[in-house]
Write a protein that holds these residues in place. Structure first.
Motif, PDB file in Angstrom:
ATOM      1  N   MET A   1      53.613  25.756   1.464  1.00  0.00           N
ATOM      2  CA  MET A   1      54.641  25.877   0.447  1.00  0.00           C
ATOM      3  C   MET A   1      55.321  24.538   0.235  1.00  0.00           C
ATOM      4  O   MET A   1      55.713  23.863   1.185  1.00  0.00           O
ATOM      5  CB  MET A   1      55.713  26.896   0.857  1.00  0.00           C
ATOM      6  N   LEU A   2      55.413  24.141  -1.029  1.00  0.00           N
ATOM      7  CA  LEU A   2      56.105  22.923  -1.426  1.00  0.00           C
ATOM      8  C   LEU A   2      57.110  23.291  -2.504  1.00  0.00           C
ATOM      9  O   LEU A   2      56.732  23.802  -3.561  1.00  0.00           O
ATOM     10  CB  LEU A   2      55.113  21.892  -1.961  1.00  0.00           C
ATOM     11  N   PHE A   3      58.395  23.023  -2.246  1.00  0.00           N
ATOM     12  CA  PHE A   3      59.447  23.397  -3.193  1.00  0.00           C
ATOM     13  C   PHE A   3      60.312  22.176  -3.485  1.00  0.00           C
ATOM     14  O   PHE A   3      60.892  21.571  -2.575  1.00  0.00           O
ATOM     15  CB  PHE A   3      60.311  24.520  -2.625  1.00  0.00           C
ATOM     16  N   ILE A   4      60.389  21.786  -4.763  1.00  0.00           N
ATOM     17  CA  ILE A   4      61.198  20.630  -5.157  1.00  0.00           C
ATOM     18  C   ILE A   4      62.629  21.077  -5.444  1.00  0.00           C
ATOM     19  O   ILE A   4      62.853  22.023  -6.200  1.00  0.00           O
ATOM     20  CB  ILE A   4      60.605  19.951  -6.402  1.00  0.00           C
ATOM     21  N   ARG A   5      63.575  20.392  -4.854  1.00  0.00           N
ATOM     22  CA  ARG A   5      64.995  20.571  -5.199  1.00  0.00           C
ATOM     23  C   ARG A   5      65.461  19.301  -5.892  1.00  0.00           C
ATOM     24  O   ARG A   5      65.482  18.217  -5.302  1.00  0.00           O
ATOM     25  CB  ARG A   5      65.833  20.810  -3.929  1.00  0.00           C
ATOM     26  N   LYS A   6      65.829  19.428  -7.176  1.00  0.00           N
ATOM     27  CA  LYS A   6      66.203  18.270  -7.962  1.00  0.00           C
ATOM     28  C   LYS A   6      67.573  17.741  -7.552  1.00  0.00           C
ATOM     29  O   LYS A   6      68.446  18.487  -7.112  1.00  0.00           O
ATOM     30  CB  LYS A   6      66.193  18.612  -9.449  1.00  0.00           C
ATOM     31  N   SER A   7      67.757  16.441  -7.750  1.00  0.00           N
ATOM     32  CA  SER A   7      68.992  15.776  -7.363  1.00  0.00           C
ATOM     33  C   SER A   7      70.225  16.455  -7.954  1.00  0.00           C
ATOM     34  O   SER A   7      71.227  16.677  -7.263  1.00  0.00           O
ATOM     35  CB  SER A   7      68.945  14.313  -7.808  1.00  0.00           C
ATOM     36  N   LEU A 190      64.169  11.796  -1.054  1.00  0.00           N
ATOM     37  CA  LEU A 190      63.961  10.518  -1.733  1.00  0.00           C
ATOM     38  C   LEU A 190      65.322   9.893  -2.018  1.00  0.00           C
ATOM     39  O   LEU A 190      66.101  10.416  -2.827  1.00  0.00           O
ATOM     40  CB  LEU A 190      63.168  10.713  -3.022  1.00  0.00           C
ATOM     41  N   ILE A 191      65.606   8.800  -1.369  1.00  0.00           N
ATOM     42  CA  ILE A 191      66.908   8.149  -1.493  1.00  0.00           C
ATOM     43  C   ILE A 191      67.063   7.495  -2.864  1.00  0.00           C
ATOM     44  O   ILE A 191      68.086   7.645  -3.530  1.00  0.00           O
ATOM     45  CB  ILE A 191      67.087   7.106  -0.370  1.00  0.00           C
ATOM     46  N   ARG A 192      66.023   6.762  -3.277  1.00  0.00           N
ATOM     47  CA  ARG A 192      66.085   6.081  -4.569  1.00  0.00           C
ATOM     48  C   ARG A 192      64.672   5.748  -5.032  1.00  0.00           C
ATOM     49  O   ARG A 192      63.717   5.810  -4.258  1.00  0.00           O
ATOM     50  CB  ARG A 192      66.928   4.810  -4.466  1.00  0.00           C
ATOM     51  N   GLY A 193      64.570   5.389  -6.313  1.00  0.00           N
ATOM     52  CA  GLY A 193      63.273   5.087  -6.885  1.00  0.00           C
ATOM     53  C   GLY A 193      62.527   6.351  -7.264  1.00  0.00           C
ATOM     54  O   GLY A 193      63.124   7.406  -7.499  1.00  0.00           O
ATOM     55  N   SER A 194      61.208   6.249  -7.337  1.00  0.00           N
ATOM     56  CA  SER A 194      60.372   7.405  -7.617  1.00  0.00           C
ATOM     57  C   SER A 194      59.084   7.288  -6.812  1.00  0.00           C
ATOM     58  O   SER A 194      58.662   6.183  -6.449  1.00  0.00           O
ATOM     59  CB  SER A 194      60.056   7.497  -9.118  1.00  0.00           C
ATOM     60  N   LEU A 195      58.460   8.422  -6.540  1.00  0.00           N
ATOM     61  CA  LEU A 195      57.162   8.435  -5.873  1.00  0.00           C
ATOM     62  C   LEU A 195      56.544   9.816  -6.001  1.00  0.00           C
ATOM     63  O   LEU A 195      57.153  10.746  -6.526  1.00  0.00           O
ATOM     64  CB  LEU A 195      57.266   8.007  -4.398  1.00  0.00           C
ATOM     65  N   GLN A 196      55.311   9.921  -5.521  1.00  0.00           N
ATOM     66  CA  GLN A 196      54.627  11.197  -5.459  1.00  0.00           C
ATOM     67  C   GLN A 196      54.437  11.608  -4.004  1.00  0.00           C
ATOM     68  O   GLN A 196      54.095  10.771  -3.163  1.00  0.00           O
ATOM     69  CB  GLN A 196      53.266  11.127  -6.155  1.00  0.00           C
ATOM     70  N   VAL A 197      54.679  12.882  -3.726  1.00  0.00           N
ATOM     71  CA  VAL A 197      54.420  13.458  -2.408  1.00  0.00           C
ATOM     72  C   VAL A 197      53.473  14.629  -2.623  1.00  0.00           C
ATOM     73  O   VAL A 197      53.802  15.574  -3.355  1.00  0.00           O
ATOM     74  CB  VAL A 197      55.713  13.931  -1.728  1.00  0.00           C
ATOM     75  N   ASN A 198      52.285  14.531  -2.039  1.00  0.00           N
ATOM     76  CA  ASN A 198      51.247  15.546  -2.264  1.00  0.00           C
ATOM     77  C   ASN A 198      51.067  15.821  -3.757  1.00  0.00           C
ATOM     78  O   ASN A 198      50.984  16.966  -4.202  1.00  0.00           O
ATOM     79  CB  ASN A 198      51.564  16.825  -1.500  1.00  0.00           C
ATOM     80  N   ASN A 199      51.058  14.715  -4.521  1.00  0.00           N
ATOM     81  CA  ASN A 199      50.825  14.736  -5.975  1.00  0.00           C
ATOM     82  C   ASN A 199      51.960  15.357  -6.785  1.00  0.00           C
ATOM     83  O   ASN A 199      51.799  15.599  -7.987  1.00  0.00           O
ATOM     84  CB  ASN A 199      49.505  15.440  -6.314  1.00  0.00           C
ATOM     85  N   LEU A 200      53.107  15.589  -6.152  1.00  0.00           N
ATOM     86  CA  LEU A 200      54.291  16.075  -6.866  1.00  0.00           C
ATOM     87  C   LEU A 200      55.230  14.901  -7.128  1.00  0.00           C
ATOM     88  O   LEU A 200      55.455  14.068  -6.256  1.00  0.00           O
ATOM     89  CB  LEU A 200      55.001  17.155  -6.054  1.00  0.00           C
ATOM     90  N   ASP A 201      55.805  14.841  -8.332  1.00  0.00           N
ATOM     91  CA  ASP A 201      56.675  13.737  -8.719  1.00  0.00           C
ATOM     92  C   ASP A 201      58.104  13.965  -8.238  1.00  0.00           C
ATOM     93  O   ASP A 201      58.704  15.012  -8.500  1.00  0.00           O
ATOM     94  CB  ASP A 201      56.690  13.588 -10.243  1.00  0.00           C
ATOM     95  N   LEU A 202      58.655  12.957  -7.550  1.00  0.00           N
ATOM     96  CA  LEU A 202      60.048  12.988  -7.112  1.00  0.00           C
ATOM     97  C   LEU A 202      60.770  11.759  -7.652  1.00  0.00           C
ATOM     98  O   LEU A 202      60.196  10.668  -7.728  1.00  0.00           O
ATOM     99  CB  LEU A 202      60.151  12.995  -5.586  1.00  0.00           C
ATOM    100  N   ASN A 203      62.058  11.943  -7.989  1.00  0.00           N
ATOM    101  CA  ASN A 203      62.927  10.850  -8.396  1.00  0.00           C
ATOM    102  C   ASN A 203      64.133  10.789  -7.465  1.00  0.00           C
ATOM    103  O   ASN A 203      64.402  11.733  -6.719  1.00  0.00           O
ATOM    104  CB  ASN A 203      63.371  11.042  -9.845  1.00  0.00           C
ATOM    105  N   GLY A 204      64.856   9.680  -7.517  1.00  0.00           N
ATOM    106  CA  GLY A 204      65.956   9.449  -6.592  1.00  0.00           C
ATOM    107  C   GLY A 204      66.906  10.630  -6.472  1.00  0.00           C
ATOM    108  O   GLY A 204      67.373  11.147  -7.483  1.00  0.00           O
ATOM    109  N   LEU A 216      50.915  15.383   4.740  1.00  0.00           N
ATOM    110  CA  LEU A 216      51.856  14.828   3.773  1.00  0.00           C
ATOM    111  C   LEU A 216      51.293  13.498   3.305  1.00  0.00           C
ATOM    112  O   LEU A 216      50.954  12.639   4.135  1.00  0.00           O
ATOM    113  CB  LEU A 216      53.218  14.620   4.431  1.00  0.00           C
ATOM    114  N   THR A 217      51.184  13.324   2.000  1.00  0.00           N
ATOM    115  CA  THR A 217      50.671  12.072   1.436  1.00  0.00           C
ATOM    116  C   THR A 217      51.682  11.511   0.461  1.00  0.00           C
ATOM    117  O   THR A 217      52.078  12.182  -0.505  1.00  0.00           O
ATOM    118  CB  THR A 217      49.331  12.293   0.722  1.00  0.00           C
TER     119      THR A 217
END
Length: 233
Positions: A1-7, A190-204, A216-217
């Motif tokens: 399970m992968l769940f994104i919580r937005k800033s 994710l403290i700042r910037g942007s990246l992908q974790v397991n192909n999911l997009d995250l922002n600061g 975890l990739t």
């Protein structure tokens, strides 16, 4: 399970001298869906105005980690520690049977920006203790550097909790993998910037809550600074 919580879904408090985002229920912010994750109880992203700070107050039976992003945090506690915590340092307090401390920004013209992290200990009523270490930037550049663990391995600060914390800086083609135990939980902040974790997009400011996963990739970072938590279920 992968769940994104937005800033922007985090709790927020503006006290004038203190502006704070709460990843989990804290003080006046309460959300029964986010009371913690595994044994991770608090991640507060705090910005303290020049000349202001937290007066003397107490903690008990909690592992408390401070991770300074900019400015400098002045720390004083009932064990006699008087320290400055600059960016690049990781500070750990084991509150145990009880500790009093204060935190201030003594700069006249610079906001102090830091993360306050609480993890539930694996043993109660231990003797309070303090530790602070500098983590060189090169150790985090393009990799996940262990910064806190129960065993002090790899030069990390020691925490009395069943958890590990990794920190990393990623940009461009840099990437890193971390093996996970599917019976445990993990958490990416994710403290700042942007990246992908397991192909999911995250922002600061975004977070990823993880369970029942074995890998975890991290990839495709853009000026990204990230913390990864390996947690008890």
């Amino acid at each position: 399970m992968l769940f994104i919580r937005k800033s922007q879904e985090r709790g927020y408090a503006d006290h004038g001298w203190l502006k704070s985002f709460h990843s989990f229920s804290f003080a006046g912010y309460h959300d029964p869906r986010f009371m913690g994750w595994g044994n991770l109880r608090v991640i507060n992203e705090d910005r303290v105005a020049p000349g202001m700070g937290f007066g003397k107050h107490g903690h008990r039976n909690m592992e408390i980690i401070s991770y300074v992003l900019s400015g400098e945090l002045a720390h004083e506690d009932s064990m006699g520690n008087i320290k400055g915590i600059p960016p690049g340092d990781v500070q750990r307090m084991s509150a145990g049977t009880g500790i009093m401390h204060s935190e201030f920004n003594h700069a006249k013209d610079q906001t102090t920006h830091f993360l306050q992290i609480w993890i539930e200990p694996n043993k109660l009523e231990i003797a309070p203790s303090y530790e602070q270490k500098t983590i060189p930037t090169v150790n985090k550049d393009g990799k996940l550097c262990l910064v806190a663990s129960p065993t002090c391995e790899a030069g990390s600060v020691s925490i009395s909790a069943d958890a590990k914390i990794y920190a990393g800086l990623f940009d461009g083609e840099q990437s890193a993998d971390l093996e996970l135990d599917p019976s445990r939980k993990a958490y990416v902040h994710l403290i700042r910037g942007s990246l992908q974790v397991n192909n999911l997009d995250l922002n600061g400011g975004d977070a990823l809550l993880i369970q029942d996963e074995s890998q975890l990739t991290i990839s495709n970072g853009k000026s990204a600074e990230v913390l990864v938590f390996d947690l008890s279920a």
